[in-house]
Design an enzyme around this catalytic site. Structure first.
Site, PDB file in Angstrom:
ATOM      1  N   HIS A   1      -6.108 -13.615  -5.818  1.00 26.23           N
ATOM      2  CA  HIS A   1      -5.831 -12.450  -6.657  1.00 26.23           C
ATOM      3  C   HIS A   1      -6.058 -12.706  -8.153  1.00 26.23           C
ATOM      4  CE1 HIS A   1      -4.280 -11.180  -2.920  1.00 26.23           C
ATOM      5  NE2 HIS A   1      -3.041 -11.592  -3.061  1.00 26.23           N
TER       6      HIS A   1
ATOM      7  N   GLU B   1       6.865 -12.880  -9.309  1.00 27.69           N
ATOM      8  CA  GLU B   1       7.588 -12.137  -8.267  1.00 27.69           C
ATOM      9  C   GLU B   1       9.053 -12.518  -8.320  1.00 27.69           C
ATOM     10  OE1 GLU B   1       5.210 -11.334  -4.449  1.00 27.69           O
ATOM     11  OE2 GLU B   1       4.707 -13.395  -4.961  1.00 27.69           O
TER      12      GLU B   1
HETATM   13  C1  BG6 Z   1       0.026 -11.723  -0.957  1.00 27.52           C
HETATM   14  C2  BG6 Z   1       0.736 -13.045  -0.935  1.00 27.52           C
HETATM   15  O1  BG6 Z   1      -1.373 -11.916  -0.918  1.00 27.52           O
HETATM   16  O2  BG6 Z   1       0.370 -11.012  -2.129  1.00 27.52           O
HETATM   17  C3  BG6 Z   1       2.254 -12.839  -1.042  1.00 27.52           C
HETATM   18  O3  BG6 Z   1       0.437 -13.739   0.269  1.00 27.52           O
HETATM   19  C4  BG6 Z   1       2.585 -11.988  -2.237  1.00 27.52           C
HETATM   20  O4  BG6 Z   1       2.922 -14.093  -1.118  1.00 27.52           O
HETATM   21  C5  BG6 Z   1       1.749 -10.712  -2.243  1.00 27.52           C
HETATM   22  O5  BG6 Z   1       3.971 -11.674  -2.190  1.00 27.52           O
HETATM   23  C6  BG6 Z   1       1.949  -9.934  -3.526  1.00 27.52           C
HETATM   24  O6  BG6 Z   1       1.279  -8.712  -3.430  1.00 27.52           O
HETATM   25  P1  BG6 Z   1       1.727  -7.478  -4.300  1.00 27.52           P
HETATM   26  O7  BG6 Z   1       0.724  -6.424  -4.041  1.00 27.52           O
HETATM   27  O8  BG6 Z   1       3.112  -7.119  -3.847  1.00 27.52           O
HETATM   28  O9  BG6 Z   1       1.760  -7.948  -5.718  1.00 27.52           O
END
Ligand code: BG6
Length: 467
Positions: free
Chosen positions: A250, A226
């Protein structure tokens, strides 16, 4: 009332705990609105939002970004129609009396709506500290199992514990009031369209089926980087860190989808759950500190300590872990999970590396989960000319080109739709949650007792500079 007559959902009362919270405003309400706009919400749904403060519907919708672009027919009237589905009730989640009042409200509403049977779905969009007390209060007031005409489910957000012991405790306590079938544990990565496509790709492309094992695959990398930092979520992040935030949930789920044995019947929820659980339970936890030192990395971006105002914080904003699966299909294939905040870019990818022959470029299959969603395959090709030189070329499937103009549901739309329909295939089971904590616990213990392995990195670095 919603516009739809032919609904996919049976009569439902959806109760959102924490409707004025960050998650509800950012994800849940926009997802419900998109479903409403696309005529997918039942004409028989009533949404009850619970909030500690006395708030009007206007106040709840302050700051909510509703996207009208997916449906040309949407208009201001639609937003009004959507808001009309929602009733706001002031509610103290720690007060047992408020649960009794809620129970009466639900029963009266059911009678008033005159439905023979209804679904009751509680969405717990609440901080983890209050989770258990809400579960207990729901149970003690009988809202978990009101009567035979009401089918109750709960929809819960991670974190599912902070370590193995707390996860066991959470699961045990929740199971006193709710059966496993009643609990929908959200992992929004499972609900991403591109993640669901992993199983479809594996099942329906015989070309890859025979090569999906350690005879052909050299290594796998699952990366979720990220470019955002912790975005002010100081309290949450200081307790959680990258390993618990992204890897425990995830990335382990993406790993399971990539490596699980495909069940005969791919539309059978139980078979999918068992297959994900089976593969996760075959991952070898590290049993000594040397293997942890060799295979696990943690990092922290340099401005983090100042941001959280904790000069000695050891919380990792980057984590990578190299694992192996202890079964005959995957033995010897290193699988690396990598995640981090404040890195160069936002991307989630699964890279399956099939290796190279002699001097050729490696064959690599990449699932681009996000952004620029798609799948690409790196091949070796002959360069034009009077020689036999090879170079790599990419074959690319892109959602944007192939499914141009098609609505791709946001993961929260899928989460809401599936939970309203009672399909929990894309949700994590308690077994899967425990599997991942068994793997992570030795690492968490090691980190607790050692503090010389934290690597510092400047914001904007690439994951390759840290791992
Ligand atoms: C969340 C986390 O589960 O997923 C966050 O708590 C993270 O920290 C987010 O930013 C990322 O999700 P996505 O769908 O934007 O990749």
């Amino acid at each position: 009332m919603s516009k739809s007559n032919q609904s996919l959902i049976s009569p439902t009362i959806l109760i959102i705990f924490g409707i004025s919270g960050h998650l509800s405003k950012r994800k849940v309400l926009p997802a419900l609105y998109n479903l409403y706009q696309n005529d997918l919400l039942s004409s028989q749904i009533t949404i009850i939002g619970l909030s500690r403060q006395k708030l009007s519907i206007q106040e709840i919708f302050n700051g909510v970004e509703l996207n009208s672009s997916t449906n040309q027919r949407s208009s201001a009237t639609d937003i009004t129609g959507f808001k009309d589905l929602i009733k706001i009730i002031q509610f103290n989640p720690e007060d047992p009396n408020d649960y009794l009042k809620l129970k009466k409200y639900i029963i009266d509403l059911k009678n008033q709506l005159n439905f023979e049977k209804i679904n009751l779905l509680f969405y717990l969009s609440i901080p983890p500290q209050v989770f258990l007390s809400v579960i207990k209060n729901l149970g003690e007031s009988n809202l978990n199992n009101l009567n035979q005409e009401i089918t109750t489910k709960i929809l819960v957000e991670k974190p599912f514990g902070y370590d193995l012991e707390s996860a066991k405790n959470l699961i045990n306590q929740t199971s006193q009031y709710f059966s496993e079938e009643q609990i929908f544990r959200i992992d929004h990565y499972l609900a991403k369209e591109t993640a669901q496509n992993i199983l479809t790709f594996r099942r329906y492309n015989p070309l890859f089926q025979t090569a999906w094992n350690n005879q052909h695959i050299k290594n796998i990398e699952i990366v979720a980087t990220e470019n955002i930092d912790i975005e002010g979520r100081v309290e949450f992040y200081e307790k959680v860190g990258a390993m618990r935030d992204l890897i425990q949930s995830h990335l382990f789920q993406l790993l399971a989808l990539t490596t699980m044995i495909l069940p005969e019947n791919m539309s059978e929820t139980k078979a999918i759950h068992l297959a994900r659980h089976a593969i996760l339970s075959e991952i070898k936890p590290f049993n000594d500190s040397n293997s942890i030192k060799k295979n696990v990395t943690r990092g922290q971006y340099t401005s983090y300590r100042q941001e959280v105002n904790n000069p000695s914080s050891m919380v990792e904003t980057f984590a990578s872990i190299r694992l192996t699966i202890d079964n005959s299909v995957w033995k010897g294939v290193p699988i690396t999970l990598i995640t981090g905040k404040a890195l160069k870019d936002k991307k989630t990818e699964i890279r399956i590396n099939f290796g190279a022959v002699n001097e050729s470029a490696e064959n690599q299959l990449t699932f681009r989960i996000q952004p620029n969603e798609g799948i690409d395959i790196k091949l070796s090709v002959k360069q034009p000319g009077f020689n036999q030189k090879t170079q790599s070329a990419i074959m690319d499937f892109s959602y944007q080109t192939t499914f141009k103009g098609r609505h791709q549901p946001d993961p929260y739309e899928r989460v809401m739709m599936d939970s309203l329909q009672g399909d929990n295939t894309l949700f994590a089971t308690s077994d899967e949650v425990l599997d991942t904590w068994y793997i992570l616990q030795p690492i968490l213990d090691y980190w607790k007792n050692n503090n010389d392995d934290l690597k510092f990195y400047n914001q904007g670095k690439s994951e390759n500079d840290i791992k």
